[in-house]
Design an enzyme around this catalytic site. Structure first.
Site, PDB file in Angstrom:
ATOM      1  N   GLU A  64       0.847  -1.192   0.000  1.00  0.00           N
ATOM      2  CA  GLU A  64       0.000   0.000   0.000  1.00  0.00           C
ATOM      3  C   GLU A  64       0.881   1.239   0.000  1.00  0.00           C
ATOM      4  O   GLU A  64       2.091   1.127   0.131  1.00  0.00           O
ATOM      5  CB  GLU A  64      -0.936  -0.033   1.210  1.00  0.00           C
ATOM      6  CG  GLU A  64      -0.230  -0.202   2.538  1.00  0.00           C
ATOM      7  CD  GLU A  64      -1.217  -0.484   3.689  1.00  0.00           C
ATOM      8  OE1 GLU A  64      -1.248   0.304   4.623  1.00  0.00           O
ATOM      9  OE2 GLU A  64      -1.951  -1.489   3.624  1.00  0.00           O
ATOM     10  N   HIS A  70      -5.059   3.188   8.065  1.00  0.00           N
ATOM     11  CA  HIS A  70      -3.736   2.827   8.544  1.00  0.00           C
ATOM     12  C   HIS A  70      -3.037   4.141   8.831  1.00  0.00           C
ATOM     13  O   HIS A  70      -2.872   4.978   7.952  1.00  0.00           O
ATOM     14  CB  HIS A  70      -2.965   2.043   7.494  1.00  0.00           C
ATOM     15  CG  HIS A  70      -3.461   0.628   7.373  1.00  0.00           C
ATOM     16  ND1 HIS A  70      -2.924  -0.269   6.515  1.00  0.00           N
ATOM     17  CD2 HIS A  70      -4.437  -0.025   8.013  1.00  0.00           C
ATOM     18  CE1 HIS A  70      -3.552  -1.417   6.633  1.00  0.00           C
ATOM     19  NE2 HIS A  70      -4.482  -1.287   7.529  1.00  0.00           N
TER      20      HIS A  70
END
Lengths: 292, 374
Positions: A209, A246
């Site tokens: 990511e 996140h």
């Protein structure tokens, strides 16, 4: 063989008397995972799901020979629990807890490295070797043993990839979730060589990511590998100025966007995709290429 | 991230000198003379956009402050206006303590080329010193930075003290970043922080009772935060608003809908809110409906550990509470633990429940399109 956890693992749950810890214990016992005990201060002498509860990790290790632990304590207690487990000699520690303070993650990571132990997390969905040992929030009965290795920051993306692979007939040797927090104990570059050395793994799916440079370190680590790596980089459309859950740190050096990482994996010769629905097809292409 | 004036309060609490100042609506009586008027925004580049102006005397400063407060600055909302003494600058330095996520440790950064965007400072003009958390800040680390800047004598001593204050401030405040740019050396030889960029770790709020910063984000994002979930507003009303568990699935859903050329109004990551029960899920759905007014709410949940029954309960409660939430505005993608039980709870409500990720995204996008185009 599998990696990190296997039938010979001896597993503890920290926080075993809490709702999360108890659910884990019951599931592990049901699935035949080698759970040997749990820790909950003040609860020594009780049992949960048939395994003994201890006041401290040190007592638990002395009584059971435990070498791995899953910590499901509250975020306010996560650092203390991690330091205690590492201090007691736990070699593989999964910190499942979310919302762990950043500086607490920094300390537990540093101490794990100093002890030569493997810390997964914080905010890690854990590690599972299907049918052998489950130190993860994945449901073992949904997985089938096979020859794909998965290493991922994200637990939920790992679920999706596993299901799509299974629909194409693939199972996993081991699945390793590193954790979604900005500072984590174990990196892709730590895990890739383990899969490379594992005789039961043919190919590795790496789920990455935006944010941070761990995916780029993984590309460097890949250069020593003979097995194919398929990369899936999520969040191709994440607004760059916003955090997507996140808690990625704001400061990054260089281009750490999902698009840049995807391009870097492609430039390194990998099958690399930006949609979760494309992963299984990419695995099939990579296996065909490897066989050709 | 904190506004400048909030960051400066943190610096002051670490013992670092800041110019005397205050917010324009409550300016200290003693503040007069050569002043500087600064827009308080959550965006960079405010100087170039006219958000920092010099003033002489408080009357002029207050006039400027009113002007700055009146309209957005290069698209960013002006949260407040801060007025402070203008410093007599001899030199501008840069000093920061940040968490380097890849190293997994704090890093101190210092440069004699302060005052400009730090990204523009040549690599060899920016000193970096990592701090092993098991050691803490050792004198050799500080010495290296001070020597690297070419400082000597009293200035070296003063800078070394600042390095310690910034590092200890990072730890004591559970900060991800404390950046002083510029760190001004004044003509009378004192170091004063002319700006402050501080990012605090919200996960450590439990160690700092009473700490409240002015949050950034849209009204929807604030409302989501109040429900302990992470909301991100993406586009205008009338698109898909998607609610997911897990940051990864959230990012993947956004990618998939955009790849299908569907409009996205916003996304929500539940961030463990399922543990708070079905009412909390219903609250989140209500928040999405009220703030984003999407054509479709997609609830995309894959649980391998928690129970989908909580999600089903939340959806039912939301439908009971919200007359606008008709079944044709909902696409439910439910997979995993207690899937059959959750489906049974939702039966006979006219709802679309889909098991697979891809088809659920396709359906959500289809429902955003006018019926005639279908």
């Amino acid at each position: 063989m599998a990696i990190i956890v296997d039938t010979s693992s001896r597993i503890l749950i920290q926080g075993i008397t809490g709702p999360t810890g108890r659910s884990y214990a019951e599931r592990m016992v049901r699935d035949g995972t080698p759970l040997v005990g749990g820790v909950a201060p003040g609860r020594q002498g009780q049992t949960v799901a048939g395994v003994p509860v201890f006041d401290s990790v040190e007592d638990a290790v002395a009584a059971t020979g435990a070498d791995a632990a899953l910590s499901a304590v509250r975020s306010t207690l996560a650092m203390g629990a991690a330091l205690e487990a590492l201090s007691a000699g736990i070699r593989t520690l999964v910190v499942y807890t979310e919302n762990v303070p950043l500086h607490d993650a920094i300390r537990m990571r540093a101490y794990a490295r100093a002890r030569g132990a493997r810390l997964l997390g914080p905010n890690s969905a854990g590690v599972i070797s299907p049918g052998r040992a489950n130190l993860a929030d994945l449901n073992d009965s949904n997985l089938r043993p096979g020859r794909i290795g998965i290493v991922s920051k994200s637990g939920t993306l790992t679920y999706e990839v596993i299901d799509d692979l299974q629909a194409c007939g693939f199972g996993e040797s081991s699945v390793v979730c590193l954790g979604g927090d900005p500072v984590i104990g174990t990196t892709y570059a730590d895990v890739l060589p383990l899969f490379e050395a594992d005789a039961e793994t043919d190919l590795v799916v790496l789920i990455g990511e935006p944010g941070g440079r761990l995916e780029y370190e993984a590309i460097s680590a890949m250069r020593g590998m003979t097995k194919p790596v398929v990369a899936y980089i999520a969040a191709q459309n994440a607004p760059p100025e916003k955090r997507m859950g996140h808690a990625g740190a704001i400061y990054d050096s260089g281009d750490t966007s999902a698009a840049a990482k995807l391009a870097a994996f492609r430039a390194a010769g990998c099958e690399a995709v930006g949609r979760v629905t494309e992963v299984a097809a990419a695995v099939e292409r990579a296996l065909r290429r490897a066989a050709a | 991230m904190l506004l400048e004036h909030e960051g400066k309060a943190i610096l002051a609490s670490c013992g670092i000198a800041i110019p005397k100042g205050g917010l324009y609506r409550s300016l200290p009586d003693t503040l007069d003379g050569e002043l500087i008027v600064k827009a308080q925004v959550f965006a960079g580049g405010r100087g170039k956009a006219g958000g920092i102006r010099a003033a002489t005397g408080r009357a002029q400063a207050l006039r400027m402050a009113e002007e700055i407060a009146a309209k957005p600055l290069a698209g960013a909302r002006v949260e407040d206006v801060y007025v402070e003494h203008r410093l007599a600058i001899a030199h501008e330095y840069y000093l920061a303590a940040i968490v380097d996520r890849d190293l997994g440790m704090p890093v101190l950064m210092a440069s004699a080329d302060g005052g400009m965007d730090i990204e523009a400072v040549p690599h060899d003009r920016l000193m970096r010193q990592s701090v092993d958390p098991l050691l803490g800040l050792e004198p050799f680390m500080v010495d290296r930075l001070v020597r690297g800047l070419g400082l000597a004598g009293d200035q070296a001593t003063a800078f070394a003290r600042l390095v310690e204050q910034v590092y200890r401030g990072l730890i004591a405040n559970d900060a991800e970043l404390i950046e002083i740019n510029p760190l001004v050396l004044t003509k009378d030889g004192a170091f004063v922080a002319a700006d402050a960029k501080v990012v605090l770790d919200e996960d450590a709020a439990f160690r700092h009772p009473g700490r409240r910063a002015q949050p950034e984000g849209t009204a929807f994002e604030h409302a989501a935060r109040a429900l302990a979930v992470i909301g991100v507003e993406i586009g205008p009303a009338g698109g898909v608003a998607a609610i997911m568990n897990g940051a990864g699935l959230t990012m993947a859903t956004l990618d998939e809908i955009i790849a299908l050329e569907g409009p996205v109004s916003g996304v929500v990551e539940l961030h463990g809110a399922t543990m708070q029960g079905g009412d909390r899920i219903a609250d989140v759905i209500a928040c999405v409906l009220e703030h984003l007014d999407p054509a479709v709410i997609m609830v995309n949940i894959h649980f391998q550990f928690r129970s989908l029954e909580t999600i089903a309960e939340g959806v039912l409660k939301a439908m009971d509470r919200l007359p606008l939430l008709t079944p044709d505005r909902l696409v439910l993608r439910l997979r995993g633990e207690k899937e059959a039980e959750a489906r049974a709870m939702l039966a006979d409500r006219g709802l679309t429940v889909i098991r697979d990720f891809g088809p659920a995204c396709v359906e959500a996008v289809r429902l955003t399109r006018p019926a005639t185009a279908a």
